[in-house]
Write an enzyme that holds these catalytic residues in place. Structure first.
Site, short mmCIF file in Angstrom:
data_model
loop_
_atom_site.label_atom_id
_atom_site.label_comp_id
_atom_site.label_asym_id
_atom_site.label_seq_id
_atom_site.Cartn_x
_atom_site.Cartn_y
_atom_site.Cartn_z
N HIS A 636 0.83 -1.21 0.00
CA HIS A 636 0.00 0.00 0.00
C HIS A 636 0.86 1.26 0.00
O HIS A 636 0.64 2.18 -0.78
CB HIS A 636 -0.91 0.01 1.23
CG HIS A 636 -1.95 -1.05 1.20
ND1 HIS A 636 -1.83 -2.22 1.91
CD2 HIS A 636 -3.11 -1.13 0.54
CE1 HIS A 636 -2.89 -2.97 1.69
NE2 HIS A 636 -3.69 -2.33 0.86
N ASP A 656 9.81 -6.75 -4.43
CA ASP A 656 8.83 -7.29 -3.50
C ASP A 656 8.88 -8.81 -3.63
O ASP A 656 9.20 -9.33 -4.70
CB ASP A 656 7.42 -6.77 -3.86
CG ASP A 656 6.46 -6.92 -2.68
OD1 ASP A 656 6.00 -5.90 -2.17
OD2 ASP A 656 6.18 -8.06 -2.28
N ALA A 713 10.63 3.77 7.05
CA ALA A 713 9.43 4.13 7.82
C ALA A 713 8.60 2.87 8.02
O ALA A 713 7.39 2.94 8.17
CB ALA A 713 8.62 5.19 7.09
N SER A 714 9.28 1.71 8.01
CA SER A 714 8.50 0.48 8.19
C SER A 714 8.51 0.07 9.65
O SER A 714 7.64 0.46 10.42
CB SER A 714 9.04 -0.62 7.27
OG SER A 714 10.39 -0.92 7.55
N ASP A 739 12.18 6.75 10.74
CA ASP A 739 10.95 7.12 11.45
C ASP A 739 10.64 6.09 12.53
O ASP A 739 9.79 6.33 13.38
CB ASP A 739 9.79 7.17 10.43
CG ASP A 739 8.50 7.71 11.03
OD1 ASP A 739 8.57 8.72 11.77
OD2 ASP A 739 7.43 7.13 10.77
N GLU A 744 10.70 1.90 21.08
CA GLU A 744 10.10 3.24 21.00
C GLU A 744 9.36 3.50 22.30
O GLU A 744 8.80 2.56 22.90
CB GLU A 744 9.14 3.30 19.81
CG GLU A 744 9.86 3.12 18.47
CD GLU A 744 8.91 3.18 17.27
OE1 GLU A 744 7.70 3.36 17.46
OE2 GLU A 744 9.41 3.04 16.14
N HIS A 774 8.27 8.24 14.72
CA HIS A 774 7.22 7.34 14.21
C HIS A 774 5.95 8.12 13.86
O HIS A 774 4.86 7.84 14.36
CB HIS A 774 6.90 6.25 15.25
CG HIS A 774 6.24 5.05 14.63
ND1 HIS A 774 6.46 3.75 15.06
CD2 HIS A 774 5.36 4.93 13.62
CE1 HIS A 774 5.74 2.91 14.35
NE2 HIS A 774 5.06 3.61 13.47
N ILE A 775 6.10 9.07 12.97
CA ILE A 775 4.97 9.92 12.61
C ILE A 775 4.47 9.66 11.19
O ILE A 775 3.66 10.41 10.65
CB ILE A 775 5.33 11.42 12.73
CG1 ILE A 775 6.62 11.71 11.94
CG2 ILE A 775 5.46 11.86 14.18
CD1 ILE A 775 6.87 13.18 11.70
N GLY A 776 4.95 8.57 10.60
CA GLY A 776 4.56 8.29 9.20
C GLY A 776 3.06 8.37 8.99
O GLY A 776 2.57 8.93 8.01
N GLY A 777 2.33 7.78 9.90
CA GLY A 777 0.86 7.75 9.72
C GLY A 777 0.16 8.80 10.55
O GLY A 777 -1.07 8.75 10.70
N1 LIG Z 1 5.90 4.74 10.00
C1 LIG Z 1 4.62 4.61 10.12
O1 LIG Z 1 3.95 5.41 10.78
C2 LIG Z 1 3.95 3.51 9.44
C3 LIG Z 1 4.61 2.34 9.21
N2 LIG Z 1 4.00 1.33 8.55
C4 LIG Z 1 4.78 0.12 8.31
O2 LIG Z 1 4.96 -0.01 6.92
C5 LIG Z 1 4.78 -1.36 6.56
C6 LIG Z 1 4.31 -1.44 5.15
O3 LIG Z 1 3.02 -0.92 5.06
P1 LIG Z 1 2.08 -1.28 3.84
O4 LIG Z 1 2.69 -0.86 2.57
O5 LIG Z 1 0.76 -0.76 4.18
O6 LIG Z 1 2.06 -2.86 3.93
P2 LIG Z 1 1.63 -3.87 2.79
O7 LIG Z 1 1.34 -5.15 3.48
O8 LIG Z 1 0.59 -3.28 1.92
O9 LIG Z 1 2.95 -4.03 1.92
C7 LIG Z 1 4.09 -4.66 2.36
C8 LIG Z 1 4.77 -5.26 1.15
O10 LIG Z 1 6.01 -5.78 1.55
C9 LIG Z 1 6.22 -6.98 0.83
N3 LIG Z 1 7.21 -7.79 1.49
C10 LIG Z 1 7.06 -8.62 2.54
N4 LIG Z 1 8.24 -9.18 2.85
C11 LIG Z 1 9.14 -8.70 1.97
C12 LIG Z 1 10.52 -8.92 1.78
N5 LIG Z 1 11.21 -9.73 2.57
N6 LIG Z 1 11.14 -8.27 0.76
C13 LIG Z 1 10.44 -7.43 -0.05
N7 LIG Z 1 9.12 -7.20 0.09
C14 LIG Z 1 8.48 -7.82 1.09
C15 LIG Z 1 4.87 -7.59 0.79
O11 LIG Z 1 4.76 -8.55 -0.23
C16 LIG Z 1 3.98 -6.38 0.55
O12 LIG Z 1 3.76 -6.15 -0.81
C17 LIG Z 1 3.77 -1.89 7.57
O13 LIG Z 1 3.92 -3.26 7.79
C18 LIG Z 1 4.08 -1.11 8.82
O14 LIG Z 1 4.99 -1.86 9.60
C19 LIG Z 1 2.73 1.45 8.08
C20 LIG Z 1 2.03 2.58 8.29
C21 LIG Z 1 2.56 3.68 9.06
O1 LIG Z 2 0.11 1.94 11.09
C1 LIG Z 2 1.22 1.55 11.46
O2 LIG Z 2 1.61 0.38 11.34
C2 LIG Z 2 2.14 2.49 12.04
O3 LIG Z 2 3.29 2.20 12.12
C3 LIG Z 2 1.61 3.73 12.61
O4 LIG Z 2 1.59 3.48 13.97
P1 LIG Z 2 0.94 4.52 15.01
O5 LIG Z 2 -0.56 4.38 14.89
O6 LIG Z 2 1.38 5.87 14.60
O7 LIG Z 2 1.45 4.06 16.33
#
Ligand SMILES: NC(=O)C1=CN([C@@H]2O[C@H](COP(=O)(O)OP(=O)(O)OC[C@H]3O[C@@H](n4cnc5c(N)ncnc54)[C@H](O)[C@@H]3O)[C@@H](O)[C@H]2O)C=CC1
Ligand SMILES: O=C(O)C(=O)COP(=O)(O)O
Length: 896
Positions: A636, A656, A713-714, A739, A744, A774-777
């Site tokens: 996403h 991916d 930011a993962s 991030d 944390e 950790h403000i990505g979202g």
């Molecule tokens: N910093 C923040 O505030 C936020 C952080 N996140 C983190 O970001 C991550 C990703 O979010 P989305 O894109 O929504 O997740 P998603 O599930 O839509 O996409 C993750 C992608 O990573 C791929 N993947 C899994 N293992 C892999 C590997 N070893 N090598 C390459 N690709 C791989 C998956 O196939 C998938 O397409 C979340 O799991 C979450 O931990 C998400 C939202 C906010």
């Molecule tokens: O949605 C996620 O996975 C995030 O990393 C965002 O986390 P948070 O709601 O800001 O604690």
């Protein structure tokens, strides 16, 4: 049913009799899944033992005869037995799904034995096939099914199934019911719409066939009395045939064939104009069929065919729908169904399509496909397929239990690449606002009415479509688990007010705290709550969850669910929900900001000037135009970022583990190393899983270009931060943005020190490194959308028991009960996924009238939901206790 009767019932069916007499035929019965040489004994004994249709479903297949052990012949499921309400020959809608599921098990079993026999043939094994480890098959099994024949007084299910790489790849299932029975059928006789359980029909044919073109030409033998099928996206020529009184059968864009005298026949590339007359000529068929379910294959995999990608059967369907009475709804349904596929359709494509639709369809399409609409649908393009299917079925076919069942059933098969298009055609199923109360409406809670379409695909399904008669007064019965003021909810980490309000509006007792809690306080608080809402900081591991004796559901008001022990939760009957993409855009936008900030060293210049230092430099500062962005994890977030980065003139490559369609002109690369060697900027958007722990460490830094940048930011565990520090100190990287961190803090304050992570001070000293908490979202938009989405899931789970969108439980849903059903209760039984449970549960429920039932499993946990009628409140306790006493029980809930 006596043995002799049962035998006679089977033998009356010519093809069954023929099968039974074949020497090489093996019969399997559910539950045992053992090969039975003594066919008749096992077959009839099994039927005799059971009183429920579900247990008298039998699979036959012919033993391999050739030396390669190939099974190329029959697999047919047949069921004759008592129906759910004592009506012989009537199959409960929910049971259909179970039977198909059973079929899958049986076919897996066949596959397994096939492998074993091959080994026996080659001398590598001997004896009976050993116990089976389902899910580990790698071979592809092609099973031709028998031509279904009209078998009065019986129900026939045929199923096809192949497996590849251990995953269910495709299934074709056909369900036919003949004859309408029953005083207590709710649906009008002759209609396939099953309003609650027991109607049979003479025209329900449901076909799912998403990957028909996946192999060499597949064969279809479909007998339909009144139905229209469609399939699109076939690449390989597919041989199709249909026969029957009146039938329409269309295949993919490029290979229409039809062998029926009465049917629709198209060869080659057919345009809507060519098809229209033919559809018109089969209009009777079309109008009278009860269900049309169209599944498109590989919509997302055909980048060279945007036309196909945008629509299921675009020309056929749109021509057809433009004269169908339900077309308005259908179009809306189609739009919703196709949010996944739409992202590759250009606006011009959409406009081109308009011409085929007639004025009403065109107007509707324009609504959806204006520039903003297109962007919106594309933004939602990553919506999980299964959510689409489930929701589409729910919205479009809410009167049809069959389809609700099937939607859930379909959701098990993740390989469905695109969407079912579902259309109920019986006009009476959908009251047209004539004052007739819509007893089947699915308004589940007031809180859903406030949601807007634009934030999340989920929301679209919570809001009744306007064309669906939002003005009608739903007479939905509000189920209550117990007094709602007794439902205790604990919200941690500053869950957005939108979410809090939704929960409070339900009458729940909500306690909302701004930060996460230390373990000891969390344990105290979690002891008596029924619902807990958290974000990314609160760790809900087994050591905490074991204290949560009342907890039924966890809401992760974020994307990541790595902070929860999902398996432990499922095994203890605790359902977990999250919000899969409501903050994805916010994260992607932050990345864009950071890419430019790093390229221009803005962080450092900003700090210097805050400290009074004027330092005007251009050395080491770059434009991002023309630079290569390497996205690791193209989900996403990654795919959103891809689109924006290209708009800034960057070249995008991505890596991916899943084969995904590129956005724009981004290119996939095959290995992480390939990406690291090419990219100027590397951004990480993978989940925290064992495979991604320290996935960027010294070796990977070595592979990166001199002067490249890293952004994460993962999750903090994905980058080896000490190695990053060394790499930056050595001058290899020009900058980095973090991030997220391994540890944390639970709340705001002066926590970013070595106490938190022992490398923190070194990190803070680095040049051109952006450190964000950790403000990505963390945007207003994202938090409000997440609040609404997750709170809605929680309410639906607490009040209705539905699990759509759950991340650790099977997704099961049943339509709401209505006020016309005062003595109905909903039983939810979460149980261990072991053989024989359904039989025992149904024995308990069987003292009542089982109106509808659905069951599904995920790993070793299964979820059953049943609505039963004529239940006195005084009986509920016994019912509950009987279910609780079963050894398979994980959790029982009764809603009434
Ligand atoms: N910093 C923040 O505030 C936020 C952080 N996140 C983190 O970001 C991550 C990703 O979010 P989305 O894109 O929504 O997740 P998603 O599930 O839509 O996409 C993750 C992608 O990573 C791929 N993947 C899994 N293992 C892999 C590997 N070893 N090598 C390459 N690709 C791989 C998956 O196939 C998938 O397409 C979340 O799991 C979450 O931990 C998400 C939202 C906010
Ligand atoms: O949605 C996620 O996975 C995030 O990393 C965002 O986390 P948070 O709601 O800001 O604690």
């Amino acid at each position: 049913m006596a043995l002799e009767d049962s035998k006679a019932a089977f033998l009356r069916i010519p093809w069954a009799a023929a099968l039974l007499n074949r020497p090489n035929v093996i019969c399997r019965v559910p539950g045992s899944r053992q090969s039975k040489q003594s066919l008749e004994d096992s077959l009839f004994a099994e039927i005799l033992k059971t009183s429920r249709t579900i247990n008298s479903c039998i699979a036959f297949y012919a033993k391999p005869l050739d030396s390669d052990g190939n099974i190329t012949e029959v697999s047919t499921l047949m069921t004759i037995g008592d129906g759910m309400n004592g009506h012989p020959n009537i199959l409960h809608g929910g049971i259909v799904a179970s039977i198909i599921d059973e079929a899958m098990g049986i076919l897996q079993s066949i596959n397994h034995e096939r492998d074993h026999m091959t080994k026996v043939g080659k001398g590598f094994a001997h004896g009976e096939s050993p116990p089976q480890a389902f899910g580990s098959f790698t071979a592809t099994l092609n099973i031709k099914y028998l031509k279904p024949v009209h078998t009065p007084d019986s129900l026939l299910v045929t199923a096809r199934y192949t497996k590849r790489e251990g995953r269910k790849e495709w299934i074709h299932a056909e369900v036919k019911q003949h004859h309408s029975h029953g005083e207590d059928d709710y649906a009008p006789s002759g209609s396939a719409v099953d309003s609650g359980g027991n109607s049979a029909s003479d025209s329900a044919v449901i076909l799912l066939s998403p990957a028909i073109s996946n192999g060499p030409a597949a064969e279809h033998s479909i007998q339909v009395d009144r139905a229209v099928f469609g399939m699109a996206g076939s690449r390989e020529p597919t041989v199709g045939s249909a026969s029957g009184k009146k039938a329409g059968f269309c295949e993919g864009e490029d290979d229409f064939r039809f062998d029926s005298a009465d049917g629709l026949a198209c060869e080659g590339e057919a345009t809507s104009e060519q098809l229209r007359p033919q559809l018109m000529s089969s209009v009777d068929t079309y109008m009278s069929c009860s269900v049309v379910l169209l599944v498109q294959d590989r919509a997302m995999r055909l980048p060279d065919r945007p036309f196909v990608e945008g629509c299921v059967m675009p020309s056929v369907l749109k021509a057809a729908l433009s004269f169908h009475p339900c077309s308005r709804r259908c179009f809306q349904g189609e739009m919703q169904c196709h949010c996944d596929a739409l992202r590759s359709v250009t606006f011009a494509d959409a406009q081109r399509q308009d011409s085929a639709l007639g004025p009403m369809g065109a107007a509707l399409l324009r609504d959806f496909w204006d520039q903003a609409g297109a962007a919106r649908w594309r933004a939602q393009g990553r919506a999980k397929l299964l959510t689409c299917i489930t929701k589409a079925c729910r919205v479009i076919c809410r009167p049809s239990t069959h389809l609700l069942q099937l939607s859930t059933f379909a959701s098990q098969y993740k390989e469905f690449h695109s969407i079912a298009f579902v259309m109920p055609t019986a006009a009476r199923d959908i009251p047209q606002g004539n004052g007739h109360s819509d007893s089947l409406a699915r308004t589940v809670s007031n809180s859903f009415g406030t949601l807007d379409l634009s934030t999340s695909p989920t929301a679209t399904f919570h809001s009744p479509l306007s064309s669906y008669g939002g003005h009608q007064k739903p007479s939905t019965k509000q189920l209550k688990p117990f007094q709602t003021q007794d439902v205790k909810v604990l919200l941690l980490e500053n869950v957005n007010k939108t979410g809090q309000d939704i929960l409070r509006k339900q009458g729940y007792r909500v306690e909302a705290l701004k930060s996460a809690l230390p373990d000891d306080q969390l344990i105290e608080k979690i002891r008596d709550v029924h619902v807990i809402g958290i974000r990314s900081k609160t760790q809900l591991r087994a050591n905490i969850l074991k204290h949560a004796k009342n907890l039924i559901v966890i809401g992760c008001f974020c994307i990541g669910t790595n902070q929860v022990d999902l398996q432990y939760a499922a095994q203890n009957g605790i359902c977990v929900f999250n919000s899969p993409f409501s903050n994805s855009r916010s994260v992607a936008e932050l990345m864009i900001g950071e890419i430019i900030t790093l390229a221009r060293q803005l962080g450092d210049r900003n700090n210097e000037l805050h400290n009074g230092v004027w330092n005007k430099v251009s050395a080491g500062c770059w434009e991002v135009r023309g630079k290569t962005l390497g996205i690791v994890g193209y989900g996403h977030v990654g795919s959103q970022l891809s689109v924006m980065a290209e708009a800034m003139g960057m070249k995008v490559i991505f890596y991916d583990v899943v084969n995904l369609m590129s956005m724009g002109v981004a290119s996939p690369v095959h290995t992480l190393e390939e990406l690291l060697r090419q990219a100027d900027f590397v951004t990480l958007h993978v989940p925290e899983i064992p495979e991604t722990m320290n996935m960027i460490s010294t070796a990977q830094f070595d592979q990166m270009k001199q002067g490249a940048y890293l952004l994460n930011a993962s999750r903090g565990s994905v980058v080896d931060i000490p190695a990053l520090i060394k790499t930056m100190q050595a001058g290899k990287l020009a900058g980095a943005a973090l991030d997220v961190y391994p540890n944390e803090p639970g709340g705001n304050g002066e926590h970013f020190t070595n106490k938190l992570n022992d490398f923190t001070e070194d990190l803070r000293k680095l040049k051109n490194i952006l450190l964000t908490p950790h403000i990505g979202g963390s945007t207003e938009e994202a938090q409000s959308a997440i609040g609404a989405e997750v709170a809605d899931s929680l309410v639906k789970y607490v009040n209705l028991g539905t699990t759509s969108g759950a991340v650790n439980m099977p997704e099961v849903t049943l339509r709401s009960l209505t006020m016309d059903e005062p003595n109905h209760v909903r039983v939810i039984y979460i149980h261990k996924n072991v053989p024989g449970v359904l039989r025992r549960v149904n024995e308990i429920l069987g003292d009542h009238n089982v109106d509808k039932q659905m069951t599904d499993s995920r790993g070793d946990v299964a979820y059953l939901m049943a609505d039963i009628s004529s239940v006195n409140v005084s009986e509920i306790k016994d019912l509950y206790q009987s279910l609780e006493d079963l050894g398979s029980r994980i959790r029982t809930r009764v809603l009434y």
